[in-house]
Enzyme design. Structure first.
Site, short mmCIF file in Angstrom:
data_model
loop_
_atom_site.label_atom_id
_atom_site.label_comp_id
_atom_site.label_asym_id
_atom_site.label_seq_id
_atom_site.Cartn_x
_atom_site.Cartn_y
_atom_site.Cartn_z
N HIS A 1 0.85 -1.20 0.00
CA HIS A 1 0.00 0.00 0.00
C HIS A 1 0.88 1.24 0.00
O HIS A 1 2.10 1.14 0.09
CB HIS A 1 -0.99 -0.02 1.17
CG HIS A 1 -0.40 0.06 2.54
ND1 HIS A 1 0.45 -0.91 3.05
CD2 HIS A 1 -0.52 0.99 3.53
CE1 HIS A 1 0.79 -0.58 4.29
NE2 HIS A 1 0.23 0.57 4.61
N HIS B 1 1.34 3.91 2.03
CA HIS B 1 1.84 4.66 3.19
C HIS B 1 3.36 4.82 3.16
O HIS B 1 4.09 3.90 2.77
CB HIS B 1 1.41 3.98 4.50
CG HIS B 1 -0.01 4.27 4.86
ND1 HIS B 1 -0.75 3.47 5.71
CD2 HIS B 1 -0.84 5.28 4.49
CE1 HIS B 1 -1.97 3.98 5.84
NE2 HIS B 1 -2.05 5.07 5.11
N ASP C 1 5.68 4.69 5.30
CA ASP C 1 6.55 3.71 5.96
C ASP C 1 6.59 2.37 5.20
O ASP C 1 7.14 1.39 5.70
CB ASP C 1 6.14 3.50 7.43
CG ASP C 1 4.75 2.95 7.59
OD1 ASP C 1 3.84 3.36 6.84
OD2 ASP C 1 4.55 2.07 8.46
N HIS C 2 6.02 2.33 4.00
CA HIS C 2 6.10 1.13 3.15
C HIS C 2 6.68 1.43 1.77
O HIS C 2 7.03 0.51 1.04
CB HIS C 2 4.72 0.48 3.02
CG HIS C 2 4.19 0.03 4.34
ND1 HIS C 2 4.17 -1.29 4.74
CD2 HIS C 2 3.71 0.73 5.40
CE1 HIS C 2 3.70 -1.37 5.97
NE2 HIS C 2 3.41 -0.16 6.40
N HIS D 1 -7.52 -0.95 5.60
CA HIS D 1 -6.46 -0.07 6.13
C HIS D 1 -6.33 1.13 5.19
O HIS D 1 -6.33 2.28 5.62
CB HIS D 1 -5.17 -0.87 6.24
CG HIS D 1 -4.01 -0.09 6.75
ND1 HIS D 1 -3.91 0.37 8.04
CD2 HIS D 1 -2.85 0.32 6.13
CE1 HIS D 1 -2.77 1.03 8.19
NE2 HIS D 1 -2.11 1.01 7.05
N ASP E 1 -0.07 -3.97 6.18
CA ASP E 1 -0.74 -3.52 7.40
C ASP E 1 -2.18 -4.02 7.47
O ASP E 1 -3.05 -3.36 8.04
CB ASP E 1 -0.73 -1.98 7.47
CG ASP E 1 0.66 -1.44 7.76
OD1 ASP E 1 1.58 -2.23 7.98
OD2 ASP E 1 0.81 -0.20 7.78
N HIS F 1 4.77 -4.84 10.35
CA HIS F 1 5.28 -4.25 11.60
C HIS F 1 5.50 -5.28 12.70
O HIS F 1 4.81 -6.30 12.74
CB HIS F 1 4.29 -3.22 12.15
CG HIS F 1 4.15 -1.99 11.32
ND1 HIS F 1 4.87 -0.84 11.57
CD2 HIS F 1 3.36 -1.72 10.25
CE1 HIS F 1 4.53 0.09 10.68
NE2 HIS F 1 3.62 -0.42 9.86
FE FE Z 1 2.69 0.69 8.20
ZN ZN Z 2 0.03 1.56 6.59
#
Ligand code: FE
Ligand code: ZN
Length: 252
Positions: A53, A55, A57-58, A111, A130, A168
Site C-alpha cells: 500500500h 503509506h 513507511d512502506h 487499512h 498492514d 510491523h
Molecule cells: Fe505501516
Molecule cells: Zn500503513
C-alpha cells in the site's frame, strides 16, 4: 525462495526475497533506502519492488532504490497515483512472475482503499502489509470495518500452513490486547511465552502461520463464544464482534 527480514524505522519490516535459480532479488515494502540498500549489497542488484500500500513507511525507499538499481515497481492499480515510481499496475487476483516465483495479488481494502497482499501460492507465503499482523490487524483508515472484516476473511481462507510476513513488529502490544479479551485461550498463552522469548533475544516474532493466527489472533476469532461473552455480546454476529474489537483496540 529465501525471505530475509530487514528491520526498518522503529518497528517496520521490509522483506528481501531471493530466488537462486533465476537470481532474482526483490523487496517487499522498502520502508527506507539505507537499511534496504545495506541488505541487497551482497547481490549488487534489485530487480523488483512490491508495495502492499501507499503509506510512507512502506514506500519511502522506492525512488532511491529504483534510481540506483533500475528496479521495477509493482503496486495496485487503484494506487497508481500514490505509489512513488510505480511501473506495473496490478489487478485483484492477478498472477505475476518475479523470476521463477509466481505470486497472486489479493485485494484487501480497509487499512487503505488500495491495499493488497502478495500471495506466493507455490511456497505458501503471504506478505500482508498492514492488513493482518501477528495477533492483530491494521487500523481502518480509508475503508469501513466491513471492508476490513471481509479482507481478513480472504486471508483466512488461504491454507493453514501459509507463512505470514507482516509490515510491523506489533506483536507484543497485540498480545496484551488479545490476552485481555481471550483469557482462557491455551494456544494464546503458549504463543505468549514463545513471543517473550524471541523478543528477549532481540529476534523478530515474524513469520507466523495462518493456522497459528486462527487459534490466537482475536481478530480472526470473532465467532468464539468466550470472546463474545467477554464483550457482553453473546448473540452478536461475527462482524459486529470484529467491529467492537477494532474500536476497543484503537483506544487500547
Ligand atoms: Fe505501516
Ligand atoms: Zn500503513
Amino acid at each position: 525462495m529465501k525471505v530475509e527480514i530487514i528491520p526498518c524505522l522503529s518497528d517496520n519490516y521490509s522483506y528481501l526475497i531471493y530466488e537462486k535459480n533465476s537470481n532474482t532479488v526483490s523487496i517487499v515494502d522498502p520502508a527506507e533506502f539505507k537499511a534496504c540498500d545495506e541488505a541487497i549489497k551482497k547481490f549488487k542488484k534489485l530487480d523488483f519492488i512490491l508495495n502492499t500500500h501507499h503509506h510512507a513507511d512502506h514506500v519511502d525507499g522506492n525512488l532511491e532504490l529504483k534510481k540506483k538499481y533500475n528496479s521495477k515497481i509493482f503496486g495496485f492499480e487503484l494506487d497508481k497515483d500514490r505509489i512513488p515510481g510505480i511501473d506495473v499496475f496490478l489487478k485483484d487476483n492477478q498472477k505475476h512472475k518475479i523470476g521463477n516465483l509466481e505470486f497472486e495479488t489479493i485485494f484487501v481494502p480497509g487499512h487503505t482503499r488500495g491495499h493488497i497482499v502478495f500471495y506466493f501460492h507455490n511456497e505458501k507465503i503471504v506478505f500482508t502489509g498492514d492488513t493482518l499482523f501477528s495477533l492483530g490487524c491494521g487500523r481502518v483508515f480509508e475503508g469501513t470495518h466491513r471492508d476490513m472484516f471481509k479482507s481478513l476473511n480472504k486471508i483466512k481462507s488461504l491454507p493453514l500452513n501459509t507463512q505470514i510476513y507482516c509490515g510491523h513488529e506489533y506483536t507484543k502490544s497485540n498480545l496484551n490486547f488479545c490476552l485481555s479479551y481471550d483469557k482462557n485461550n491455551i494456544a494464546l498463552k503458549k504463543k505468549a511465552s514463545d513471543i517473550e522469548q524471541k523478543l528477549k533475544k532481540g529476534l523478530p516474532t515474524i513469520p507466523t502461520t495462518l493456522g497459528e493466527e486462527i487459534k490466537t489472533n482475536i481478530f480472526l476469532r470473532c465467532d468464539d463464544p468466550g470472546i463474545k461473552k467477554a464483550l457482553n455480546l453473546e448473540v452478536s454476529h461475527e462482524e459486529e464482534i470484529f467491529s467492537k474489537l477494532r474500536d476497543l483496540k484503537d483506544s487500547f
